[in-house]
Scaffold this active site. Structure first.
Site, short mmCIF file in Angstrom:
data_model
loop_
_atom_site.label_atom_id
_atom_site.label_comp_id
_atom_site.label_asym_id
_atom_site.label_seq_id
_atom_site.Cartn_x
_atom_site.Cartn_y
_atom_site.Cartn_z
N CYS A 1 1.95 -6.01 3.96
CA CYS A 1 1.00 -4.73 3.87
C CYS A 1 1.21 -3.77 3.00
CB CYS A 1 1.39 -3.99 5.04
SG CYS A 1 3.06 -3.16 5.33
N HIS B 1 5.28 -0.02 7.91
CA HIS B 1 3.99 -0.43 8.02
C HIS B 1 2.98 0.57 7.27
CE1 HIS B 1 0.12 -2.53 8.67
NE2 HIS B 1 -0.17 -1.61 9.54
N ASP C 1 -6.97 -0.48 8.45
CA ASP C 1 -5.63 -1.24 8.44
C ASP C 1 -5.88 -2.67 7.87
OD1 ASP C 1 -3.14 -1.85 8.91
OD2 ASP C 1 -3.16 -1.62 11.31
#
Length: 274
Positions: free
Chosen positions: A73, A110, A125
């Site tokens: 991420c 994250h 996302d």
């Protein structure tokens, strides 16, 4: 903020196969988000093999744009934020706490983006692994992205912290909390701290075994150690699991996940899992 002045926008868009408008519109955001998720893999191979994941933009571009590799991420968001900033989008970087049934509060490791367009806020996302195929408007309720259902909930996400939770279908037919997040802005230096923990800590799940994911419109493939799982799109769709022998890993990575390793990476992977 995200070094967009040094960003190779043409190279990134070519890597995505994106030929749409280059303007900070909702239509462009949706198209870029989808193209990024479908084109760029999620993989932890650098943290697993080397316990070192550089986050400077040039390193991330070289790896994910020019070498056809994936990343996790922090790398995805470093690249994606530079792209959106180059195109004039108004964005805020956020950190989330992945839950997925964990009985305790986990660290906020994250990374994702919140993008504001014409007074509407979109959670974009792109670096979770099985990420939504579209940005999700930051409003409470259930939504579907090409057969994949999600739900956003607003409230106290950790003791004393107001924020949001993103939920996905759970194994029991109900909703499973994927991750929670607050709207406290994050900056590259904050991601550098989280990235160091994920890449190096003995408590990190992402430097213990290879973990790779690829999303297609109709299914998601996941390689977790030696287990390869294929999950069709849609809530309740049965997943297919199979085992992979160590010597098969480079071939599976290339043929199913589109991850082409160099000869040195291939040798290092086989050594690490042998």
């Amino acid at each position: 903020m995200w070094s967009s002045e040094a960003f190779d926008l043409d190279g990134y868009l070519a890597r995505l196969g994106y030929e749409g408008e280059r303007a900070p519109t909702a239509e462009a955001l949706h198209a870029l988000h989808r193209a990024h998720v479908l084109s760029l893999r999620w993989d932890n191979l650098d943290s697993f093999l080397y316990r070192s994941v550089p986050l400077d933009l040039e390193s991330v571009q070289s790896k994910m744009v020019r070498r056809n590799r994936g990343g996790y991420c922090y790398e995805h968001v470093t690249l994606y934020a530079a792209a959106l900033e180059s195109l004039g989008f108004r964005l805020t970087a956020l950190s989330g706490r992945v839950q997925l049934g964990a009985p305790k509060i986990l660290p906020a490791t994250h990374a994702m983006l919140l993008v504001e367009i014409d007074g509407r806020r979109w959670l974009s996302d792109v670096g979770f692994g099985p990420s939504p195929l579209a940005p999700l408007e930051l409003v409470e309720g259930e939504t579907h992205t090409e057969g994949w259902p999600f739900r956003l909930w607003h409230g106290e996400v950790t003791p004393g912290a107001d924020g949001w939770a993103l939920l996905q279908p759970g194994p029991d037919g109900g909703w499973l909390q994927r991750h929670t997040f607050t709207l406290v802005p994050q900056y590259p230096v904050d991601y550098a701290v989280g990235n160091h923990f994920i890449a190096t800590s003995e408590h990190s799940p992402f430097n213990r075994r290879p973990f790779v994911q690829r999303i297609r419109p109709d299914r998601t493939d996941q390689l977790d150690g030696f287990t390869w799982t294929t999950t069709p799109a849609g809530a309740g769709a049965p997943a297919e699991k199979r085992s992979v022998r160590p010597e098969e890993l480079p071939g599976v990575l290339a043929e199913t996940f589109g991850v082409e390793l160099t000869s040195e990476e291939r040798a290092e992977l086989l050594r690490a899992v042998g």
